[in-house]
Scaffold this motif. Sequence first.
Motif, PDB file in Angstrom:
ATOM      1  N   GLY A 130      12.898  20.698  14.973  1.00  0.00           N
ATOM      2  CA  GLY A 130      11.648  20.384  15.646  1.00  0.00           C
ATOM      3  C   GLY A 130      11.761  20.755  17.111  1.00  0.00           C
ATOM      4  O   GLY A 130      12.809  21.150  17.611  1.00  0.00           O
ATOM      5  N   GLU A 131      10.691  20.640  17.856  1.00  0.00           N
ATOM      6  CA  GLU A 131      10.656  21.064  19.250  1.00  0.00           C
ATOM      7  C   GLU A 131      11.438  20.096  20.138  1.00  0.00           C
ATOM      8  O   GLU A 131      11.246  18.889  20.100  1.00  0.00           O
TER       9      GLU A 131
ATOM     10  N   GLU B 268      17.834  27.897  23.322  1.00  0.00           N
ATOM     11  CA  GLU B 268      16.661  27.710  22.478  1.00  0.00           C
ATOM     12  C   GLU B 268      16.571  28.796  21.403  1.00  0.00           C
ATOM     13  O   GLU B 268      16.076  28.561  20.307  1.00  0.00           O
TER      14      GLU B 268
ATOM     15  N   ILE C 292      17.103  24.194  16.025  1.00  0.00           N
ATOM     16  CA  ILE C 292      16.506  22.994  16.603  1.00  0.00           C
ATOM     17  C   ILE C 292      15.662  22.282  15.542  1.00  0.00           C
ATOM     18  O   ILE C 292      14.748  22.874  14.979  1.00  0.00           O
TER      19      ILE C 292
ATOM     20  N   GLU D  17      13.139  14.979  12.188  1.00  0.00           N
ATOM     21  CA  GLU D  17      12.450  16.141  12.733  1.00  0.00           C
ATOM     22  C   GLU D  17      11.074  15.788  13.288  1.00  0.00           C
ATOM     23  O   GLU D  17      10.518  16.530  14.107  1.00  0.00           O
TER      24      GLU D  17
ATOM     25  N   LYS E 196       8.988  12.416  18.251  1.00  0.00           N
ATOM     26  CA  LYS E 196       8.178  12.994  19.320  1.00  0.00           C
ATOM     27  C   LYS E 196       8.944  12.983  20.652  1.00  0.00           C
ATOM     28  O   LYS E 196       9.842  12.182  20.872  1.00  0.00           O
TER      29      LYS E 196
ATOM     30  N   GLU F 136      12.678  19.672  24.234  1.00  0.00           N
ATOM     31  CA  GLU F 136      12.467  20.146  25.605  1.00  0.00           C
ATOM     32  C   GLU F 136      13.786  20.082  26.377  1.00  0.00           C
ATOM     33  O   GLU F 136      14.502  19.084  26.332  1.00  0.00           O
TER      34      GLU F 136
ATOM     35  N   LYS G 171      14.029  15.313  24.120  1.00  0.00           N
ATOM     36  CA  LYS G 171      14.371  15.937  25.392  1.00  0.00           C
ATOM     37  C   LYS G 171      15.880  15.853  25.636  1.00  0.00           C
ATOM     38  O   LYS G 171      16.523  14.868  25.309  1.00  0.00           O
TER      39      LYS G 171
END
Length: 620
Positions: A499-500, A492, A497, A540, A543, A502, A546
């Motif tokens: 955008g976020e 991380e 990355i 980006e 949603k 997981e 993962k």
Amino acid sequence: MRVKKEHMLLEDIDEIRIYDATPEDLYNPTPKEFDVEDIKINELFNNIPFDINTFIPHDGGKDFIIQGLGRFTLKIYDCAPEDVEGRLLSKLSPPVFDILYDYLSEVNANHSTKEIRFAYYNDSRLTNVSTVNIIYDMERIFVVTDNVDTTIPDNEKNKSIDKDKSNMMENFSQTGSYYLINGKYSWSHGIYNIINRKEEKSDTRYNIVFELVIPDDKHIVDEIFEASNREVSQWDEIFRIKTPDGKVKVIEVDLNSYFDERGRLIRQGWINDITPQSPNEFSKPVDFLLNGFTNSTKLALLIEPLNKKQYKFSKGFYYLIEKNYEDYDNSGDILENIAEKEVVEKIKKLYAGEISEISEIATYNVDGNPKNSKIVDLYIERFEYNDEVHSLGFLTEITEEIEKQNKLIESNELKVVLIKEIHHRVKNNLQVLNSFLNLEKRAYKNNPDMIIKHMQTRLTSLALLHEKTYNTEDFKNINLKEYMMDFDRKTEQFIEIPGEVEFETQVDEDLNLSIEVITPLILVINELTTNAMKHAFPDENMKNKKITKDIRRLDDDRAVLIMKDNGVGIKDVKNVTKSLGCEIIKSLTKQLDGTISLIESENGTAYKLVFPIHMDHTIY
């Protein structure tokens, strides 16, 4: 038009520099005054690679009648042969008469030979250099101009050139170099990286770095030129330049003048970008590369270790020698602290070019104190490009490993084998890393940033693995779950990355692997993670992004990794399987003695890797 004459002590020759001369400055049309016969060997003159101008002494050598001018001179004058023959030099070209009179008179009086050199400049740029020999023969004066081909002959270039590697090293270390031979410049790839522009055809004619010097530092360049034209054969200086895109950089130069085996004067310059950076800013490729070793106190990357000025070492090196970065000088005195003299001799041979690489284990006494000694594993490779030496090395402290080896050597044969494996594992991992670098520098030769980013993530993975092994006494049983948690955190931090995203990882609690298994396994996971970050989430704003990893034991001998992302998936499977990333993954899987395959997934991409829990050690 401006004329400057200076005697060059290094070459023992008069150099006449002519600035911004036009045909009107040099050529004054004048009526013919004398009948002159054609030279019987005129046809020979027109078919040799020299420009021959012929003059007949007049009035006891006080002036000279032009019998014929060569093609190069006629081109400068912008006229035809019939426009110059039978004229007095003093009337046809007063500036040239004033420049040459003393030389022509000396040769005419003594029936001798004189050598001089002309350098023509236009807008402060060198446009032509001509070596001129003035010869007396057949009661005439011949001025022979040799417009030398200034390219470096192929037989003078190093036979084992690795241009790609040289360019990569210059990009990493933000350095460059050039040659000046007979007025023609030859620039290395790194120079254009420093001055932030592409190569241009006119670059061979003038110093493309010095022309960028800011006004406040122009006097430094004047001092350099003045010194290099006299008896000084070496000069170091620092000044500032402003690149075409408006950036101000601090430049360190190291200039040398020497004669080659053909007697030609060669000027060579090494240039290093030493522009200060803020503590959190990494603007140079070498900074990104070295940053992958930032937290390692036992492993050091050595860029240009054989260069006394342009070297770049990671922090592990300074931890090992116990000196601050600011206090270290790469002068070679550090060799006095190596206990094994045979190792010192090999390093000296490497520096002299007698050997191309060394791989040695040595004892380093900090500040020469044998009571504070460390065992190190040293590898340095030397390569040359256009007579410029480049080098790359790795330094690993293995003191603890050697101490453990000495303790375990009394136990049993298995432990002896394990400790030998520990001794070699860093070198083996770095060889894998070097293989990736060689593959990617061909595939991404126009995108060095991509190579650096990929290398940094691999370095981070290996550095974490080394840290885990250093902190355990059982090198055959590394807990995979604990390692994977740290791996996700490091990933991380270092992967860009969009955008976020997981990371979700599940690993069997009791799954312990040896260094022989976990090294290729973690590199496969690293490559799959990098591919997912590059291709799975192009939007980006997507949603709930993962990436999941599930590693389970299948039986006593095998385990399985299921790695998935919920991205856009793969549309062209055949094209993906032929990519460089896929080839690297296949190679690592083969090294792991495993099998990997794409598996169906409701969305995104999923891979299944089956691998052995135990492997025979390569040291057998």
